[in-house]
Write a protein that holds these residues in place. Sequence first.
Motif, short mmCIF file in Angstrom:
data_model
loop_
_atom_site.label_atom_id
_atom_site.label_comp_id
_atom_site.label_asym_id
_atom_site.label_seq_id
_atom_site.Cartn_x
_atom_site.Cartn_y
_atom_site.Cartn_z
N MET A 1 10.12 -23.19 -23.56
CA MET A 1 10.49 -22.16 -24.51
C MET A 1 10.37 -20.78 -23.85
SD MET A 1 9.02 -21.70 -28.32
CE MET A 1 9.20 -20.19 -29.17
N PHE A 2 11.28 -19.89 -24.17
CA PHE A 2 11.32 -18.56 -23.57
C PHE A 2 10.18 -17.70 -24.10
CE2 PHE A 2 12.87 -14.14 -23.60
CZ PHE A 2 13.06 -13.98 -22.23
N ASP A 3 9.48 -17.04 -23.20
CA ASP A 3 8.39 -16.14 -23.57
C ASP A 3 8.88 -14.70 -23.41
OD1 ASP A 3 6.09 -14.58 -23.75
OD2 ASP A 3 4.87 -15.97 -22.59
N PHE A 4 9.36 -14.12 -24.52
CA PHE A 4 9.91 -12.77 -24.47
C PHE A 4 8.88 -11.77 -23.94
CE2 PHE A 4 10.41 -8.59 -26.47
CZ PHE A 4 11.60 -8.21 -25.89
N GLY A 5 7.66 -11.86 -24.41
CA GLY A 5 6.63 -10.91 -24.00
C GLY A 5 6.40 -10.90 -22.50
N SER A 6 6.30 -12.08 -21.91
CA SER A 6 6.10 -12.17 -20.45
C SER A 6 7.31 -11.64 -19.70
CB SER A 6 5.85 -13.63 -20.05
OG SER A 6 4.62 -14.06 -20.56
N HIS A 7 8.49 -11.94 -20.24
CA HIS A 7 9.72 -11.46 -19.61
C HIS A 7 9.77 -9.94 -19.65
CE1 HIS A 7 13.81 -11.86 -18.21
NE2 HIS A 7 14.28 -11.18 -19.23
N LEU A 8 9.44 -9.38 -20.79
CA LEU A 8 9.43 -7.92 -20.93
C LEU A 8 8.41 -7.29 -19.98
CD1 LEU A 8 10.51 -5.44 -22.39
CD2 LEU A 8 8.77 -5.84 -24.16
N ARG A 9 7.22 -7.88 -19.90
CA ARG A 9 6.19 -7.38 -18.99
C ARG A 9 6.67 -7.43 -17.55
NH1 ARG A 9 2.12 -10.26 -20.57
NH2 ARG A 9 1.22 -8.62 -21.84
N MET A 10 7.31 -8.55 -17.17
CA MET A 10 7.81 -8.71 -15.80
C MET A 10 8.82 -7.61 -15.48
SD MET A 10 10.73 -9.88 -13.96
CE MET A 10 11.65 -10.66 -15.27
N LEU A 11 9.75 -7.34 -16.39
CA LEU A 11 10.74 -6.29 -16.16
C LEU A 11 10.07 -4.92 -16.04
CD1 LEU A 11 13.65 -7.31 -18.54
CD2 LEU A 11 13.81 -7.01 -16.08
N ARG A 12 9.15 -4.65 -16.94
CA ARG A 12 8.48 -3.35 -16.94
C ARG A 12 7.74 -3.14 -15.63
NH1 ARG A 12 3.58 -2.02 -17.72
NH2 ARG A 12 2.93 -3.97 -18.73
N GLU A 13 7.02 -4.15 -15.19
CA GLU A 13 6.26 -4.04 -13.94
C GLU A 13 7.19 -3.95 -12.73
OE1 GLU A 13 3.57 -7.37 -14.19
OE2 GLU A 13 2.19 -6.27 -15.49
#
Length: 119
Positions: A1-13
């Motif tokens: 399942m896709f983890d939006f929060g982790s994806h967003l954190r990865m992009l931000r970092e």
Amino acid sequence: MFDFGSHLRMLREKYGISQEELGHRVGRAGSVISNYENNLKVPTLDVLTTMAAIYNVSLDYLVGFDKKDQVLLNDMTDRQRDLIHRLVKELKESTKPKSGGLSADQQEILNLLMQEFSK
């Protein structure tokens, strides 16, 4: 399942942006960004659209729709993008010549692409 929060954190970092800075850019507090990254809150469409623009990604990519065949044409000229779209359309719509290989139209588009990308 896709983890939006982790994806967003990865992009931000990846972009070296703090939660506070991202919050400022999208009109939210840094704590709200933290809530997004921890999957405690879901951003509104206007926030998602702004984030997609900040990270130069599609909304589909941002929210986890996997498009394996997606090709990004971001750093190309309008002419290059037009030729790529024209080639894809031609390849999808045309039938193969009896002799095999590429049609005359496909060859012409490829020649134009080579000329355009060699500039």
